[in-house]
Design a protein around this motif. Structure first.
Motif, PDB file in Angstrom:
ATOM      1  N   UNK A 169      -1.792  13.253   4.440  1.00  0.00           N
ATOM      2  CA  UNK A 169      -1.520  12.078   3.603  1.00  0.00           C
ATOM      3  C   UNK A 169      -0.028  11.888   3.372  1.00  0.00           C
ATOM      4  N   UNK A 170       0.724  12.965   3.281  1.00  0.00           N
ATOM      5  CA  UNK A 170       2.178  12.853   3.130  1.00  0.00           C
ATOM      6  C   UNK A 170       2.795  12.144   4.324  1.00  0.00           C
ATOM      7  N   UNK A 171       2.209  12.338   5.499  1.00  0.00           N
ATOM      8  CA  UNK A 171       2.770  11.745   6.729  1.00  0.00           C
ATOM      9  C   UNK A 171       2.657  10.221   6.749  1.00  0.00           C
ATOM     10  N   UNK A 172       1.835   9.657   5.853  1.00  0.00           N
ATOM     11  CA  UNK A 172       1.663   8.201   5.818  1.00  0.00           C
ATOM     12  C   UNK A 172       2.808   7.496   5.095  1.00  0.00           C
ATOM     13  N   UNK A 173       3.659   8.262   4.395  1.00  0.00           N
ATOM     14  CA  UNK A 173       4.670   7.656   3.537  1.00  0.00           C
ATOM     15  C   UNK A 173       6.077   8.002   4.005  1.00  0.00           C
ATOM     16  N   UNK A 174       7.002   7.113   3.653  1.00  0.00           N
ATOM     17  CA  UNK A 174       8.401   7.312   4.050  1.00  0.00           C
ATOM     18  C   UNK A 174       9.085   8.386   3.204  1.00  0.00           C
ATOM     19  N   UNK A 175       8.787   8.410   1.909  1.00  0.00           N
ATOM     20  CA  UNK A 175       9.427   9.364   1.010  1.00  0.00           C
ATOM     21  C   UNK A 175       8.363  10.072   0.170  1.00  0.00           C
ATOM     22  N   UNK A 176       7.591  10.956   0.799  1.00  0.00           N
ATOM     23  CA  UNK A 176       6.510  11.634   0.063  1.00  0.00           C
ATOM     24  C   UNK A 176       7.040  12.707  -0.867  1.00  0.00           C
ATOM     25  N   UNK A 177       6.221  13.063  -1.850  1.00  0.00           N
ATOM     26  CA  UNK A 177       6.544  14.210  -2.697  1.00  0.00           C
ATOM     27  C   UNK A 177       6.380  15.489  -1.881  1.00  0.00           C
ATOM     28  N   UNK A 178       7.141  16.531  -2.194  1.00  0.00           N
ATOM     29  CA  UNK A 178       7.020  17.792  -1.455  1.00  0.00           C
ATOM     30  C   UNK A 178       5.619  18.395  -1.603  1.00  0.00           C
ATOM     31  N   UNK A 179       5.165  19.087  -0.561  1.00  0.00           N
ATOM     32  CA  UNK A 179       3.857  19.730  -0.578  1.00  0.00           C
ATOM     33  C   UNK A 179       3.736  20.691  -1.752  1.00  0.00           C
ATOM     34  N   UNK A 180       4.784  21.480  -1.995  1.00  0.00           N
ATOM     35  CA  UNK A 180       4.737  22.463  -3.087  1.00  0.00           C
ATOM     36  C   UNK A 180       4.514  21.779  -4.428  1.00  0.00           C
ATOM     37  N   UNK A 236     -12.147  19.268  -5.888  1.00  0.00           N
ATOM     38  CA  UNK A 236     -12.029  18.098  -5.019  1.00  0.00           C
ATOM     39  C   UNK A 236     -11.437  16.919  -5.772  1.00  0.00           C
ATOM     40  N   UNK A 237     -11.766  16.785  -7.078  1.00  0.00           N
ATOM     41  CA  UNK A 237     -11.140  15.738  -7.886  1.00  0.00           C
ATOM     42  C   UNK A 237      -9.631  15.974  -7.966  1.00  0.00           C
ATOM     43  N   UNK A 238      -9.237  17.242  -8.151  1.00  0.00           N
ATOM     44  CA  UNK A 238      -7.805  17.551  -8.222  1.00  0.00           C
ATOM     45  C   UNK A 238      -7.117  17.314  -6.892  1.00  0.00           C
ATOM     46  N   UNK A 239      -7.824  17.582  -5.791  1.00  0.00           N
ATOM     47  CA  UNK A 239      -7.267  17.267  -4.478  1.00  0.00           C
ATOM     48  C   UNK A 239      -7.075  15.760  -4.343  1.00  0.00           C
ATOM     49  N   UNK A 240      -8.046  14.994  -4.829  1.00  0.00           N
ATOM     50  CA  UNK A 240      -7.907  13.537  -4.808  1.00  0.00           C
ATOM     51  C   UNK A 240      -6.685  13.072  -5.577  1.00  0.00           C
ATOM     52  N   UNK A 241      -6.367  13.763  -6.667  1.00  0.00           N
ATOM     53  CA  UNK A 241      -5.172  13.438  -7.445  1.00  0.00           C
ATOM     54  C   UNK A 241      -3.912  13.712  -6.634  1.00  0.00           C
ATOM     55  N   UNK A 242      -3.880  14.854  -5.952  1.00  0.00           N
ATOM     56  CA  UNK A 242      -2.721  15.186  -5.113  1.00  0.00           C
ATOM     57  C   UNK A 242      -2.524  14.136  -4.018  1.00  0.00           C
ATOM     58  N   UNK A 243      -3.610  13.676  -3.415  1.00  0.00           N
ATOM     59  CA  UNK A 243      -3.512  12.672  -2.355  1.00  0.00           C
ATOM     60  C   UNK A 243      -3.028  11.335  -2.912  1.00  0.00           C
ATOM     61  N   UNK A 244      -3.469  10.998  -4.136  1.00  0.00           N
ATOM     62  CA  UNK A 244      -3.031   9.747  -4.758  1.00  0.00           C
ATOM     63  C   UNK A 244      -1.537   9.768  -5.057  1.00  0.00           C
ATOM     64  N   UNK A 245      -0.992  10.972  -5.303  1.00  0.00           N
ATOM     65  CA  UNK A 245       0.432  11.103  -5.632  1.00  0.00           C
ATOM     66  C   UNK A 245       1.303  11.378  -4.414  1.00  0.00           C
ATOM     67  N   UNK A 287     -11.878  15.506   4.481  1.00  0.00           N
ATOM     68  CA  UNK A 287     -11.925  15.502   5.944  1.00  0.00           C
ATOM     69  C   UNK A 287     -12.394  16.873   6.424  1.00  0.00           C
ATOM     70  N   UNK A 288     -13.409  16.882   7.263  1.00  0.00           N
ATOM     71  CA  UNK A 288     -13.950  18.144   7.772  1.00  0.00           C
ATOM     72  C   UNK A 288     -12.904  18.894   8.591  1.00  0.00           C
ATOM     73  N   UNK A 289     -12.993  20.220   8.526  1.00  0.00           N
ATOM     74  CA  UNK A 289     -12.186  21.118   9.350  1.00  0.00           C
ATOM     75  C   UNK A 289     -10.689  21.073   9.037  1.00  0.00           C
ATOM     76  N   UNK A 339       0.821  -1.216   0.000  1.00  0.00           N
ATOM     77  CA  UNK A 339       0.000   0.000   0.000  1.00  0.00           C
ATOM     78  C   UNK A 339       0.856   1.267   0.000  1.00  0.00           C
ATOM     79  N   UNK A 340       2.044   1.204   0.585  1.00  0.00           N
ATOM     80  CA  UNK A 340       2.914   2.378   0.614  1.00  0.00           C
ATOM     81  C   UNK A 340       3.547   2.667  -0.742  1.00  0.00           C
ATOM     82  N   UNK A 341       3.425   1.713  -1.677  1.00  0.00           N
ATOM     83  CA  UNK A 341       4.056   1.867  -2.981  1.00  0.00           C
ATOM     84  C   UNK A 341       3.050   2.170  -4.093  1.00  0.00           C
ATOM     85  N   UNK A 342       1.783   2.358  -3.720  1.00  0.00           N
ATOM     86  CA  UNK A 342       0.752   2.616  -4.730  1.00  0.00           C
ATOM     87  C   UNK A 342      -0.029   3.877  -4.369  1.00  0.00           C
ATOM     88  N   UNK A 343      -0.761   4.384  -5.345  1.00  0.00           N
ATOM     89  CA  UNK A 343      -1.664   5.509  -5.117  1.00  0.00           C
ATOM     90  C   UNK A 343      -2.943   5.251  -5.884  1.00  0.00           C
TER      91      UNK A 343
END
Length: 296
Positions: free
Chosen positions: A99-110, A134-143, A87-89, A74-78
């Motif tokens: 979502x970046x915090x779930x991975x060992x080597x996440x892509x930078x926020x920027x 929201x679809x574009x946010x979903x894409x960012x989370x997948x990556x 997520x509210x609030x 799961x850590x190797x897929x999106x």
């Protein structure tokens, strides 16, 4: 690893109905696979089983050589699925950081904000985004975890033209970097332009598998299109020798044939009432419709 995805005679049964029926599939590393089919064909069920969200009734599924449910896999897929939940609030940037915090080597926020074209919305509440945003946010989370394998289930629904263009430009760059991408889409022109392999499913079974050009060449032949006169009926056109498929939109008619030269001569000989005649190769839309009709 030659194959990052392996399905061996996989079936899924819901209330006595087979949504997926004995499907076998292997996907090579670095390929872009478009999984196409009409509504209810089994596309989303197949993707859900590959992701480990559903378990097959029969058969075996491997993702990156292992059980899709394993934490290491799961850590190797999106995945960007059809249903987007925020997520509210939490602000956009806070959601991505979570979502970046779930991975060992996440892509930078920027980078994730730029890729998803959400830089101006980084401080906005995620729940206040439009449907396309929201679809574009979903894409960012997948990556977020810089995945080796990316799943995109109807990814551009609700996106405007500019967002769709940016989205596919990003996907192409990922493919150029050797990422494996599996997508489903109803926008067949997108599949035609991005995928190097297309698999068409109908009633849970594979009915075609090949490159976009192979699918089109095998299925459609060539097409004569024209505006038909008011008295020109579909019945008389279907009776003409050499017509393999007919489709109509208003008075605009498309006739598919393996020999369009002979067919156009026959149309003229019969004094068919027609104007604005065009002859060309069939597209993926025509190939897809022909395959589904044949399967049914």
């Amino acid at each position: 690893m030659d194959h990052v995805i392996e399905l061996d005679r996989v079936s899924k049964v819901y209330k006595g109905k087979r949504a997926v029926d004995g499907l076998s599939l292997r996907v090579s590393k670095g390929s872009v696979l478009a999984l196409l089919g009409p509504n209810g064909a089994g596309k989303t069920t197949t993707v859900s089983m590959i992701l480990g969200l559903l378990q097959p009734t029969e058969g075996k599924v491997k993702l990156l050589g292992s059980d899709p449910r394993e934490a290491g896999v799961r850590k190797r897929i999106g995945a960007m699925l059809q249903e987007v939940s925020v997520i509210d609030n939490l602000k956009v940037s806070e959601t991505i950081e979570l979502f970046r915090s779930y991975y060992d080597k996440p892509l930078p926020l920027a980078d994730l904000l730029r890729i998803s074209a959400l830089e101006s919305e980084r401080g906005k509440m995620a729940s206040a985004l439009s449907g396309g945003q929201q679809r574009r946010l979903g894409f960012a989370l997948a990556l977020a975890g810089d995945p080796e394998v990316l799943f995109l289930d109807e990814p551009t629904v609700g996106m405007d033209v500019t967002s769709r263009q940016l989205f596919w430009d990003t996907v192409r760059k990922m493919a150029d970097r050797g990422k494996t991408i599996v997508l489903t889409t109803h926008y067949l022109e997108e599949a035609d332009s991005i995928a190097d392999r297309i698999v068409v499913v109908s009633d849970g079974r594979i009915v075609a598998d090949g490159s976009p050009s192979e699918i089109k060449a095998r299925t459609t032949g060539r097409i004569i299109s024209f505006t038909a006169g008011e008295r020109t009926s579909d019945e008389e056109l279907r009776d003409i020798p050499g017509v393999t498929e007919l489709s109509r939109s208003g008075r605009r008619v498309k006739l598919m044939s393996e020999d369009t030269d002979r067919l156009i001569a026959e149309l003229i000989a019969r004094r068919t009432d027609m104007r604005d005649i065009e002859i060309g190769s069939g597209g993926l839309e025509e190939a897809f419709q022909a395959l589904v009709r044949k399967a049914e």
